[in-house]
Design a protein around this motif. Sequence first.
Motif, PDB file in Angstrom:
ATOM      1  N   ALA A 388      -8.616   3.563   4.579  1.00 35.36           N
ATOM      2  CA  ALA A 388      -7.422   3.008   3.933  1.00 35.36           C
ATOM      3  C   ALA A 388      -7.388   1.495   4.104  1.00 35.36           C
ATOM      4  CB  ALA A 388      -6.168   3.638   4.526  1.00 35.36           C
ATOM      5  N   ARG A 389      -7.813   1.015   5.258  1.00 36.61           N
ATOM      6  CA  ARG A 389      -7.871  -0.427   5.499  1.00 36.61           C
ATOM      7  C   ARG A 389      -8.925  -1.087   4.607  1.00 36.61           C
ATOM      8  NH1 ARG A 389      -4.814  -4.673   6.919  1.00 36.61           N
ATOM      9  NH2 ARG A 389      -5.846  -6.122   8.332  1.00 36.61           N
ATOM     10  N   GLU A 390     -10.078  -0.448   4.525  1.00 34.01           N
ATOM     11  CA  GLU A 390     -11.179  -0.982   3.724  1.00 34.01           C
ATOM     12  C   GLU A 390     -10.816  -1.047   2.242  1.00 34.01           C
ATOM     13  OE1 GLU A 390     -15.620   0.568   2.425  1.00 34.01           O
ATOM     14  OE2 GLU A 390     -14.909   1.011   4.450  1.00 34.01           O
ATOM     15  N   GLN A 391     -10.099  -0.016   1.757  1.00 30.94           N
ATOM     16  CA  GLN A 391      -9.754   0.070   0.344  1.00 30.94           C
ATOM     17  C   GLN A 391      -8.311  -0.376   0.069  1.00 30.94           C
ATOM     18  OE1 GLN A 391     -10.528   4.171  -0.687  1.00 30.94           O
ATOM     19  NE2 GLN A 391     -12.759   3.926  -0.586  1.00 30.94           N
ATOM     20  N   GLN A 392      -7.715  -1.082   0.993  1.00 35.13           N
ATOM     21  CA  GLN A 392      -6.295  -1.410   0.915  1.00 35.13           C
ATOM     22  C   GLN A 392      -5.925  -2.118  -0.390  1.00 35.13           C
ATOM     23  OE1 GLN A 392      -4.419  -2.939   4.536  1.00 35.13           O
ATOM     24  NE2 GLN A 392      -3.525  -4.603   3.348  1.00 35.13           N
ATOM     25  N   ALA A 393      -6.641  -3.152  -0.754  1.00 30.75           N
ATOM     26  CA  ALA A 393      -6.314  -3.919  -1.957  1.00 30.75           C
ATOM     27  C   ALA A 393      -6.463  -3.071  -3.211  1.00 30.75           C
ATOM     28  CB  ALA A 393      -7.200  -5.156  -2.041  1.00 30.75           C
ATOM     29  N   GLN A 394      -7.535  -2.317  -3.281  1.00 31.85           N
ATOM     30  CA  GLN A 394      -7.788  -1.467  -4.447  1.00 31.85           C
ATOM     31  C   GLN A 394      -6.720  -0.392  -4.594  1.00 31.85           C
ATOM     32  OE1 GLN A 394     -11.568   0.520  -4.234  1.00 31.85           O
ATOM     33  NE2 GLN A 394     -11.114   1.898  -5.946  1.00 31.85           N
ATOM     34  N   ARG A 395      -6.366   0.235  -3.508  1.00 32.56           N
ATOM     35  CA  ARG A 395      -5.370   1.313  -3.549  1.00 32.56           C
ATOM     36  C   ARG A 395      -3.993   0.773  -3.934  1.00 32.56           C
ATOM     37  NH1 ARG A 395      -6.452   5.418   1.577  1.00 32.56           N
ATOM     38  NH2 ARG A 395      -8.605   5.982   1.049  1.00 32.56           N
ATOM     39  N   ARG A 396      -3.657  -0.384  -3.425  1.00 29.74           N
ATOM     40  CA  ARG A 396      -2.355  -0.950  -3.774  1.00 29.74           C
ATOM     41  C   ARG A 396      -2.288  -1.276  -5.268  1.00 29.74           C
ATOM     42  NH1 ARG A 396      -0.624  -5.049   1.252  1.00 29.74           N
ATOM     43  NH2 ARG A 396      -0.337  -3.376   2.803  1.00 29.74           N
ATOM     44  N   GLN A 397      -3.385  -1.728  -5.794  1.00 33.12           N
ATOM     45  CA  GLN A 397      -3.417  -2.030  -7.226  1.00 33.12           C
ATOM     46  C   GLN A 397      -3.285  -0.772  -8.065  1.00 33.12           C
ATOM     47  OE1 GLN A 397      -7.130  -3.660  -8.855  1.00 33.12           O
ATOM     48  NE2 GLN A 397      -5.920  -5.176  -9.976  1.00 33.12           N
ATOM     49  N   GLN A 398      -3.882   0.325  -7.604  1.00 31.55           N
ATOM     50  CA  GLN A 398      -3.805   1.607  -8.314  1.00 31.55           C
ATOM     51  C   GLN A 398      -2.411   2.218  -8.233  1.00 31.55           C
ATOM     52  OE1 GLN A 398      -6.859   3.878  -6.337  1.00 31.55           O
ATOM     53  NE2 GLN A 398      -8.414   3.376  -7.866  1.00 31.55           N
ATOM     54  N   ASN A 399      -1.729   1.945  -7.140  1.00 33.60           N
ATOM     55  CA  ASN A 399      -0.441   2.596  -6.861  1.00 33.60           C
ATOM     56  C   ASN A 399       0.704   1.783  -7.453  1.00 33.60           C
ATOM     57  OD1 ASN A 399       1.619   4.174  -5.801  1.00 33.60           O
ATOM     58  ND2 ASN A 399       1.408   3.349  -3.722  1.00 33.60           N
ATOM     59  N   PHE A 400       0.779   1.749  -8.785  1.00 31.38           N
ATOM     60  CA  PHE A 400       1.839   0.982  -9.436  1.00 31.38           C
ATOM     61  C   PHE A 400       3.215   1.568  -9.137  1.00 31.38           C
ATOM     62  CE2 PHE A 400       4.692   0.100 -13.002  1.00 31.38           C
ATOM     63  CZ  PHE A 400       4.662  -1.287 -12.998  1.00 31.38           C
ATOM     64  N   THR A 401       3.292   2.886  -9.037  1.00 31.02           N
ATOM     65  CA  THR A 401       4.573   3.522  -8.708  1.00 31.02           C
ATOM     66  C   THR A 401       5.099   2.996  -7.379  1.00 31.02           C
ATOM     67  OG1 THR A 401       3.976   5.531  -9.923  1.00 31.02           O
ATOM     68  CG2 THR A 401       5.750   5.710  -8.301  1.00 31.02           C
ATOM     69  N   GLY A 402       4.204   2.882  -6.412  1.00 31.05           N
ATOM     70  CA  GLY A 402       4.617   2.366  -5.117  1.00 31.05           C
ATOM     71  C   GLY A 402       5.089   0.926  -5.197  1.00 31.05           C
ATOM     72  N   MET A 403       4.379   0.089  -5.981  1.00 30.98           N
ATOM     73  CA  MET A 403       4.801  -1.299  -6.155  1.00 30.98           C
ATOM     74  C   MET A 403       6.173  -1.380  -6.808  1.00 30.98           C
ATOM     75  SD  MET A 403       1.412  -3.471  -7.232  1.00 30.98           S
ATOM     76  CE  MET A 403       0.910  -2.417  -8.598  1.00 30.98           C
ATOM     77  N   MET A 404       6.394  -0.541  -7.806  1.00 30.88           N
ATOM     78  CA  MET A 404       7.670  -0.537  -8.515  1.00 30.88           C
ATOM     79  C   MET A 404       8.812  -0.113  -7.590  1.00 30.88           C
ATOM     80  SD  MET A 404       8.535   1.504 -12.040  1.00 30.88           S
ATOM     81  CE  MET A 404       8.000   3.071 -11.319  1.00 30.88           C
ATOM     82  N   LEU A 405       8.598   0.953  -6.824  1.00 23.78           N
ATOM     83  CA  LEU A 405       9.625   1.425  -5.897  1.00 23.78           C
ATOM     84  C   LEU A 405       9.874   0.396  -4.804  1.00 23.78           C
ATOM     85  CD1 LEU A 405       8.494   5.149  -5.585  1.00 23.78           C
ATOM     86  CD2 LEU A 405      10.621   4.330  -6.620  1.00 23.78           C
TER      87      LEU A 405
END
Length: 427
Positions: A388-405
């Motif tokens: 999760a740490r290694e892929q942190q930036a990529q996952r955050r970009q994929q998780n638009f729902t999380g960014m919106m919330l």
Amino acid sequence: MQKVLYLGYVWPEPNSSAAGSRTMEFLRLFRQQNWQVMYASAASLSEHRADLAALDIEEKVIAINCDSFDHLLQNYQPDLVVFDRFFTEEQFGWRVAQYCSQALRVLDTCDLHSLREARQQLLKLSMPVHAKEAERHQVGAVTADAVALYKCMTASDLAQREIAAIYRCDLSLMISSFEVDLLRQYFSVPAYLLCDTNLMLVPVQRQLTSYEQRQHFLSIGNFRHAPNWDAVLWLKHAIWPRIRQQLPQAELHVYGAYPPPKAMALHQPQQGFYMKGWADNAQEVMAQAKVCLAPLRFGAGIKGKLADAMATGTPSVTTQIGVEGMQGDLAWGGLVADDRETFADAAVRLYQDQNLWQLSQQQGQAILQKYFDRELNTQSFLQALLLAREQQAQRRQQNFTGMMLRHHLHKSTQYMSQWITLKNQKN
């Protein structure tokens, strides 16, 4: 990762609850990696809290709606922040995102609170409204399937808050495969946001006490946890009278942290119903009992008391909710029943049948070996964390729902918190 900030909803009490035991396992593991750990909580210091200083873990008492926490974040600059239950993420998550955006944000759900609440509501609906206390507790455990549970949860404010917190974090630690499946299949939570880990302290005893050396039934659980208190009431009013009819000399010893006066008032030795209260060593009293009774009519997560029962070689009788997420494809280390008659009869049968008792003990050991192996769970958890740490930036970009919330809820939470802070300063 070098620095960990663990934001506790409460101070960990491993001798009071499974949640406290699980928290301590995470803290020990972080220290074993030589990571610097700070444990911070806004809760009152508790009498039975663990000695974190012995693990070289710094303790910080923090305040909600206070800018002092911002200064702590800026000075400490953690690489990993763990939120102990979603309430903590709601309160402090926006501050972490603002002042330590680079930190990996991890939510330890402990169990799915909204699932537990849904089952509790379904249980209340099944009880007669104007009946006497004893009559209200004649109904059995909640057996609703995932479809019915999803329908109940979607109408719940708690579910919306909890699942929003899961989306907002980089990773959520789950403790039940049932809950992982529920979140993925019905709430569309991406798999990469969830880590199913059974990591918790289960001190398996090498020398198990034999059937002949044991006596009495036992029930144990923190009284501040609603499912445990409900289980005691179901035992007292519906299950134990039927057991005593068949075993007139039987005794039930009920243990648990923080028993209120109304619980101790249930103490009736003439009926073999003994309210024991706090146990200095839960494993020790469990190892002396012949059968553990865990009549859970609602709840979520996995049950520390049942893991302790298997670890001490004590067969148990519980409900489908009790075994949920614990046994996988293996036979249970005891018997399972969801109504009062079947539960009581199962308890009597397990208590009297030595062959069944010994088989149940063996089945419990098999479950521990397959699903609660500490080394395997430790390695899988660390791998999930580092990935999760290694892929942190990529996952955050994929998780638009999380960014919106995060944007909408955290803005409202932030402004409310800042308003309260200013108000407190003026006062």
